[in-house]
Design an enzyme around this catalytic site. Structure first.
Site, PDB file in Angstrom:
ATOM      1  N   LYS A 100     -41.434   4.324 -96.381  1.00  0.00           N
ATOM      2  CA  LYS A 100     -40.783   5.606 -96.992  1.00  0.00           C
ATOM      3  C   LYS A 100     -40.717   5.397 -98.396  1.00  0.00           C
ATOM      4  O   LYS A 100     -40.953   6.598 -99.064  1.00  0.00           O
ATOM      5  CB  LYS A 100     -39.418   5.748 -96.479  1.00  0.00           C
ATOM      6  CG  LYS A 100     -39.284   6.204 -95.173  1.00  0.00           C
ATOM      7  CD  LYS A 100     -37.794   6.654 -94.584  1.00  0.00           C
ATOM      8  CE  LYS A 100     -37.783   6.992 -93.295  1.00  0.00           C
ATOM      9  NZ  LYS A 100     -36.445   7.073 -92.649  1.00  0.00           N
ATOM     10  N   LYS A 111     -38.000  13.786 -86.836  1.00  0.00           N
ATOM     11  CA  LYS A 111     -37.339  15.039 -87.318  1.00  0.00           C
ATOM     12  C   LYS A 111     -37.710  15.557 -88.445  1.00  0.00           C
ATOM     13  O   LYS A 111     -37.700  16.541 -88.808  1.00  0.00           O
ATOM     14  CB  LYS A 111     -35.771  14.454 -87.586  1.00  0.00           C
ATOM     15  CG  LYS A 111     -34.964  14.041 -86.358  1.00  0.00           C
ATOM     16  CD  LYS A 111     -33.500  14.161 -86.953  1.00  0.00           C
ATOM     17  CE  LYS A 111     -32.635  13.361 -86.275  1.00  0.00           C
ATOM     18  NZ  LYS A 111     -32.558  12.011 -86.766  1.00  0.00           N
ATOM     19  N   LYS A 169     -44.952   8.536 -85.062  1.00  0.00           N
ATOM     20  CA  LYS A 169     -44.305   8.770 -84.253  1.00  0.00           C
ATOM     21  C   LYS A 169     -43.755  10.355 -84.476  1.00  0.00           C
ATOM     22  O   LYS A 169     -43.736  10.688 -85.554  1.00  0.00           O
ATOM     23  CB  LYS A 169     -42.861   7.921 -84.507  1.00  0.00           C
ATOM     24  CG  LYS A 169     -41.847   8.106 -85.197  1.00  0.00           C
ATOM     25  CD  LYS A 169     -40.715   7.255 -85.225  1.00  0.00           C
ATOM     26  CE  LYS A 169     -39.719   7.863 -86.379  1.00  0.00           C
ATOM     27  NZ  LYS A 169     -38.512   7.137 -86.570  1.00  0.00           N
TER      28      LYS A 169
HETATM   29  P1  AMP Z   1     -33.234   8.867 -85.947  1.00  0.00           P
HETATM   30  O1  AMP Z   1     -33.719  10.127 -85.484  1.00  0.00           O
HETATM   31  O2  AMP Z   1     -34.041   8.105 -86.810  1.00  0.00           O
HETATM   32  O3  AMP Z   1     -31.817   8.809 -86.404  1.00  0.00           O
HETATM   33  O4  AMP Z   1     -33.160   8.069 -84.550  1.00  0.00           O
HETATM   34  C1  AMP Z   1     -32.314   8.232 -83.445  1.00  0.00           C
HETATM   35  C2  AMP Z   1     -32.728   7.479 -82.488  1.00  0.00           C
HETATM   36  O5  AMP Z   1     -33.838   7.910 -81.670  1.00  0.00           O
HETATM   37  C3  AMP Z   1     -33.102   5.917 -82.640  1.00  0.00           C
HETATM   38  O6  AMP Z   1     -32.787   5.030 -81.602  1.00  0.00           O
HETATM   39  C4  AMP Z   1     -34.607   5.986 -82.634  1.00  0.00           C
HETATM   40  O7  AMP Z   1     -35.192   4.904 -82.444  1.00  0.00           O
HETATM   41  C5  AMP Z   1     -34.593   7.040 -81.652  1.00  0.00           C
HETATM   42  N1  AMP Z   1     -36.361   7.691 -81.865  1.00  0.00           N
HETATM   43  C6  AMP Z   1     -36.432   8.233 -83.169  1.00  0.00           C
HETATM   44  N2  AMP Z   1     -37.744   9.032 -82.872  1.00  0.00           N
HETATM   45  C7  AMP Z   1     -38.174   8.896 -81.730  1.00  0.00           C
HETATM   46  C8  AMP Z   1     -39.504   8.752 -80.948  1.00  0.00           C
HETATM   47  N3  AMP Z   1     -40.524   9.673 -81.640  1.00  0.00           N
HETATM   48  N4  AMP Z   1     -39.718   8.094 -79.968  1.00  0.00           N
HETATM   49  C9  AMP Z   1     -38.743   7.396 -79.525  1.00  0.00           C
HETATM   50  N5  AMP Z   1     -37.569   7.011 -79.972  1.00  0.00           N
HETATM   51  C10 AMP Z   1     -37.392   7.816 -80.925  1.00  0.00           C
END
Ligand code: AMP
Ligand code: TRP
Length: 335
Positions: free
Chosen positions: A112, A200, A197
């Site tokens: 990032k 969001k 991946k």
């Molecule tokens: P975040 O959106 O980064 O706050 O992630 C929240 C949770 O979702 C965390 O446990 C991440 O590891 C999981 N997560 C986010 N994106 C993915 C993805 N593309 N595949 C699997 N898990 C995800």
């Protein structure tokens, strides 16, 4: 009793990756595994450029979606990170435990940070220290288990290192936690770019399925997913990452009654047929979440009440341990 903690950042609309990689397990399994806390980690949303009104809106939306996905406030504690001061209080002590080299090695910071620099933006100091705040989130509650997707492995490892180091220096204070990952779909990939991946905050969102996408939108995104050259459907994550991603999503959404992605592949002759089944399976998995979200969103007072109570409970669980850590490092107790 096992204690479980996990968090999600309000940096964008929740995706299918969030759901399959983390949130579904929280709702179906983790909240019942002992004492479980789930947090909308809003302070983590400030590590990159952000629009205040959007973070506020998304925090409420994420909380509402977590309830819609099945988190039950009678079973677990759901709260907003910034409502509980103990996270930031503890984070400072852990900044005094971590080293700068350790922080600079974090993959997410390197990626990032490089992206921001390439775009001519400055890199906030909090992007560097962010994993320490995440460690504080976990350690403040004495959590044993941290259910997360694959991308968080390194951060949970750091959390373990900091807990062990702190305990060695200042006496037994923290539980050393471990990451718990789903068997399939620990890393859902972008449908347009299977090397990245599904995130969001991806700029073009054609490859990202959001939980609140209308069924027709979900279908369109899945049908347009990038597949690999070569014909025949085969599960080969290295050679055919696009198709492998679709098979993993299908397996995670219950296609084939619990068969793994390799077995599912045998049932398909064409990419088109596979995509149609993936689209159907995803739409069905998301349907109840969307419906429940619509009901809950109509009652903001309910969601706010849940969060208020959650913060109260969370504070009660973190306070003693964080006070203990302050005393352990030699700070004068508050009496
Ligand atoms: P975040 O959106 O980064 O706050 O992630 C929240 C949770 O979702 C965390 O446990 C991440 O590891 C999981 N997560 C986010 N994106 C993915 C993805 N593309 N595949 C699997 N898990 C995800
Ligand atoms: N860093 C996590 C992510 O990007 C979110 C998070 C913050 C978290 N604090 C946490 C996850 C504590 C688990 C436990 O997804």
């Amino acid at each position: 009793m096992t204690r479980v903690f996990s968090g999600i950042k309000p940096t964008g609309h929740m995706t299918l990756g969030n759901y399959l990689g983390a949130v579904r397990q929280w709702a179906e399994v983790d909240q019942y595994r002992g004492e479980a806390l789930f947090s909308v980690v809003d302070l983590h949303a400030l590590t990159v450029e952000h629009e205040p009104a959007r973070v506020l809106r998304l925090s409420r939306q994420v909380a509402t979606l977590l309830l819609a996905a099945g988190l039950d406030p009678a079973v677990c504690t759901l709260f907003v990170q910034s409502h509980v001061d103990e996270h930031v209080r503890l984070s400072y002590l852990l900044e005094c435990t971590a080293t700068d080299g350790e922080m600079r090695r974090m993959i997410q910071y390197r990626e990032k940070g490089a992206r921001a620099r390439a775009a001519g933006e400055s890199v906030r100091l909090s992007l560097l220290t962010y994993p320490v705040l995440m460690a504080a989130d976990i350690l403040a509650y004495g959590a044993d288990e941290v259910p997360v997707g694959d991308d968080q492995t390194q951060h949970v490892e750091l959390t373990r290192d900091l807990a062990v180091r702190f305990n060695q220096r200042y006496g037994q204070t923290f539980v050393v936690p471990r990451a718990v990952k789903p068997e399939v779909a620990a890393r859902v990939m972008d449908l347009q770019d299977p090397a990245s991946k599904m995130g969001k905050t991806t700029a073009g969102t054609g490859g990202v399925v959001f939980l609140l996408d209308e069924p027709e939108v979900v279908r369109k995104k899945v049908m347009r997913a990038v597949t690999d050259s070569g014909s025949g459907v085969e599960y080969d994550p290295v050679g055919r990452p696009g198709v492998a991603n679709l098979l993993e999503i299908l397996a995670a959404c219950g296609g084939g009654d619990g068969s793994g992605p390799a077995v599912l592949a045998e049932g398909y002759a064409t990419y088109g047929a596979l995509k149609r089944d993936v689209a159907d399976a995803v739409v069905e998995v998301l349907r109840p979440v969307r419906e429940r979200h619509a009901e809950l969103a109509a009652d903001a007072g309910y969601v706010d009440g849940v969060l208020r109570e959650g913060a109260e409970r969370a504070r009660g669980m973190a306070r003693g341990r964080v006070d203990g850590a302050y005393r352990a490092v030699g700070l004068m107790g508050r009496g």
